[in-house]
Scaffold this motif. Structure first.
Motif, PDB file in Angstrom:
ATOM      1  N   TYR A  40      48.406  70.892  69.791  1.00 48.52           N
ATOM      2  CA  TYR A  40      49.187  69.739  69.339  1.00 48.52           C
ATOM      3  C   TYR A  40      50.530  69.671  70.059  1.00 48.52           C
ATOM      4  O   TYR A  40      50.953  68.597  70.495  1.00 48.52           O
ATOM      5  CB  TYR A  40      49.405  69.782  67.832  1.00 48.52           C
ATOM      6  CG  TYR A  40      50.446  68.792  67.371  1.00 48.52           C
ATOM      7  CD1 TYR A  40      50.201  67.422  67.422  1.00 48.52           C
ATOM      8  CD2 TYR A  40      51.687  69.232  66.922  1.00 48.52           C
ATOM      9  CE1 TYR A  40      51.166  66.502  67.030  1.00 48.52           C
ATOM     10  CE2 TYR A  40      52.656  68.321  66.519  1.00 48.52           C
ATOM     11  CZ  TYR A  40      52.393  66.955  66.575  1.00 48.52           C
ATOM     12  OH  TYR A  40      53.357  66.057  66.202  1.00 48.52           O
ATOM     13  N   LEU A  41      51.215  70.798  70.186  1.00 52.17           N
ATOM     14  CA  LEU A  41      52.535  70.796  70.825  1.00 52.17           C
ATOM     15  C   LEU A  41      52.453  70.301  72.268  1.00 52.17           C
ATOM     16  O   LEU A  41      53.312  69.540  72.721  1.00 52.17           O
ATOM     17  CB  LEU A  41      53.140  72.197  70.783  1.00 52.17           C
ATOM     18  CG  LEU A  41      54.536  72.339  71.398  1.00 52.17           C
ATOM     19  CD1 LEU A  41      55.551  71.480  70.640  1.00 52.17           C
ATOM     20  CD2 LEU A  41      54.983  73.791  71.411  1.00 52.17           C
ATOM     21  N   MET A  42      51.423  70.727  72.979  1.00 51.13           N
ATOM     22  CA  MET A  42      51.254  70.285  74.367  1.00 51.13           C
ATOM     23  C   MET A  42      51.078  68.770  74.426  1.00 51.13           C
ATOM     24  O   MET A  42      51.726  68.087  75.234  1.00 51.13           O
ATOM     25  CB  MET A  42      50.031  70.989  74.966  1.00 51.13           C
ATOM     26  CG  MET A  42      49.852  70.743  76.449  1.00 51.13           C
ATOM     27  SD  MET A  42      51.118  71.618  77.386  1.00 51.13           S
ATOM     28  CE  MET A  42      50.542  71.296  79.042  1.00 51.13           C
ATOM     29  N   SER A  43      50.225  68.244  73.570  1.00 52.51           N
ATOM     30  CA  SER A  43      49.996  66.803  73.536  1.00 52.51           C
ATOM     31  C   SER A  43      51.266  66.047  73.143  1.00 52.51           C
ATOM     32  O   SER A  43      51.615  65.026  73.746  1.00 52.51           O
ATOM     33  CB  SER A  43      48.871  66.494  72.544  1.00 52.51           C
ATOM     34  OG  SER A  43      48.694  65.106  72.396  1.00 52.51           O
ATOM     35  N   TYR A  44      51.958  66.559  72.128  1.00 61.00           N
ATOM     36  CA  TYR A  44      53.209  65.933  71.670  1.00 61.00           C
ATOM     37  C   TYR A  44      54.249  65.907  72.779  1.00 61.00           C
ATOM     38  O   TYR A  44      54.897  64.876  73.014  1.00 61.00           O
ATOM     39  CB  TYR A  44      53.727  66.696  70.449  1.00 61.00           C
ATOM     40  CG  TYR A  44      55.110  66.294  70.016  1.00 61.00           C
ATOM     41  CD1 TYR A  44      55.318  65.152  69.237  1.00 61.00           C
ATOM     42  CD2 TYR A  44      56.223  67.062  70.360  1.00 61.00           C
ATOM     43  CE1 TYR A  44      56.590  64.781  68.826  1.00 61.00           C
ATOM     44  CE2 TYR A  44      57.495  66.706  69.961  1.00 61.00           C
ATOM     45  CZ  TYR A  44      57.681  65.560  69.196  1.00 61.00           C
ATOM     46  OH  TYR A  44      58.938  65.203  68.801  1.00 61.00           O
ATOM     47  N   ASN A  45      54.410  67.027  73.464  1.00 57.46           N
ATOM     48  CA  ASN A  45      55.428  67.112  74.518  1.00 57.46           C
ATOM     49  C   ASN A  45      55.157  66.127  75.651  1.00 57.46           C
ATOM     50  O   ASN A  45      56.083  65.481  76.167  1.00 57.46           O
ATOM     51  CB  ASN A  45      55.498  68.538  75.079  1.00 57.46           C
ATOM     52  CG  ASN A  45      56.236  69.479  74.160  1.00 57.46           C
ATOM     53  OD1 ASN A  45      56.985  69.058  73.284  1.00 57.46           O
ATOM     54  ND2 ASN A  45      56.016  70.772  74.332  1.00 57.46           N
ATOM     55  N   VAL A  46      53.893  66.025  76.041  1.00 57.93           N
ATOM     56  CA  VAL A  46      53.554  65.171  77.188  1.00 57.93           C
ATOM     57  C   VAL A  46      53.463  63.696  76.795  1.00 57.93           C
ATOM     58  O   VAL A  46      54.029  62.826  77.473  1.00 57.93           O
ATOM     59  CB  VAL A  46      52.219  65.650  77.818  1.00 57.93           C
ATOM     60  CG1 VAL A  46      51.770  64.674  78.912  1.00 57.93           C
ATOM     61  CG2 VAL A  46      52.374  67.047  78.400  1.00 57.93           C
ATOM     62  N   LYS A  47      52.794  63.393  75.691  1.00 59.46           N
ATOM     63  CA  LYS A  47      52.503  61.999  75.348  1.00 59.46           C
ATOM     64  C   LYS A  47      53.597  61.331  74.526  1.00 59.46           C
ATOM     65  O   LYS A  47      53.807  60.118  74.636  1.00 59.46           O
ATOM     66  CB  LYS A  47      51.176  61.916  74.600  1.00 59.46           C
ATOM     67  CG  LYS A  47      49.982  62.326  75.459  1.00 59.46           C
ATOM     68  CD  LYS A  47      48.681  62.238  74.664  1.00 59.46           C
ATOM     69  CE  LYS A  47      47.485  62.633  75.519  1.00 59.46           C
ATOM     70  NZ  LYS A  47      46.213  62.584  74.769  1.00 59.46           N
TER      71      LYS A  47
END
Length: 201
Positions: A40-47
């Protein structure tokens, strides 16, 4: 004694339903924390935050060092004070940390990095003793099957839902509700640990 159980799965469902249920939710917060602080953190950071992919990846990589450091530390604490006590303490810390999620993830990139570091440190603290804790309530003849089933069921309930649930909560209600989701997982895990008898976790 070289005793064998012909169908361990049947034995688990027949005689160890309580241990299977409690074990699944004892491990719940472990999976929720991990998948919020990674997938989730990866997706949140990028998107959402539009952090460049390589920078977002660097946050994940450096936070994994924190995870690696706290694994053996947690194991040593569990040996000294007991895995049940370490899991209780860590679960309480995860619950408290959930209130910082919107503050850190909603702040600067440094705050996001701090969130990842602390989350993965807590992950190391809960992950080291969880395997032994899940195996503990099952007798030798079905221990491997019991531990495997609780671990995988916790993964289905915790891991498979966490990134999607967190994304939906964040987009509809804000980051605070992602924190509440983590808090709910911590409360459920804590109650199941406390419901387990001494030696069962």
């Amino acid at each position: 004694t070289e005793e064998r159980v012909r169908v361990p799965l049947t034995e688990i469902f027949r005689n160890h339903k309580r241990s299977l249920f409690l074990g699944t939710f004892v491990a719940l917060v472990t999976f929720v924390l991990f998948y919020i602080s990674t997938a989730y953190l990866m997706s949140y950071n990028v998107k959402v935050r539009h952090i460049p992919f390589l920078d977002a990846l660097a946050i994940q990589i450096f936070s994994s060092i924190s995870f690696g450091i706290f694994l053996p530390l947690s194991a040593k604490l569990a040996e000294r004070f007991g895995r049940r006590e370490v899991l209780i303490g860590t679960t309480i810390l995860i619950g408290a940390f959930s209130f910082l999620l919107p503050v850190l993830m909603g702040g600067s990139e440094a705050g996001i990095f701090l969130f990842a570091i602390v989350a993965m440190a807590l992950m190391g603290m809960t992950y080291a003793p969880i395997g032994t804790a899940l195996a503990a309530p099952f007798p030798t003849s079905v221990r491997y099957t019991g531990a495997s089933m609780t671990f995988n069921l916790a993964g289905i309930v915790g891991a498979s839902l966490a990134p999607y649930a967190a994304t939906w909560l964040q987009s509809h209600y804000g980051l605070a509700y992602v924190g509440y989701y983590m808090l709910a997982a911590a409360v459920i895990t804590l109650l199941c640990i406390l419901a387990s008898r001494k030696g069962e976790v």
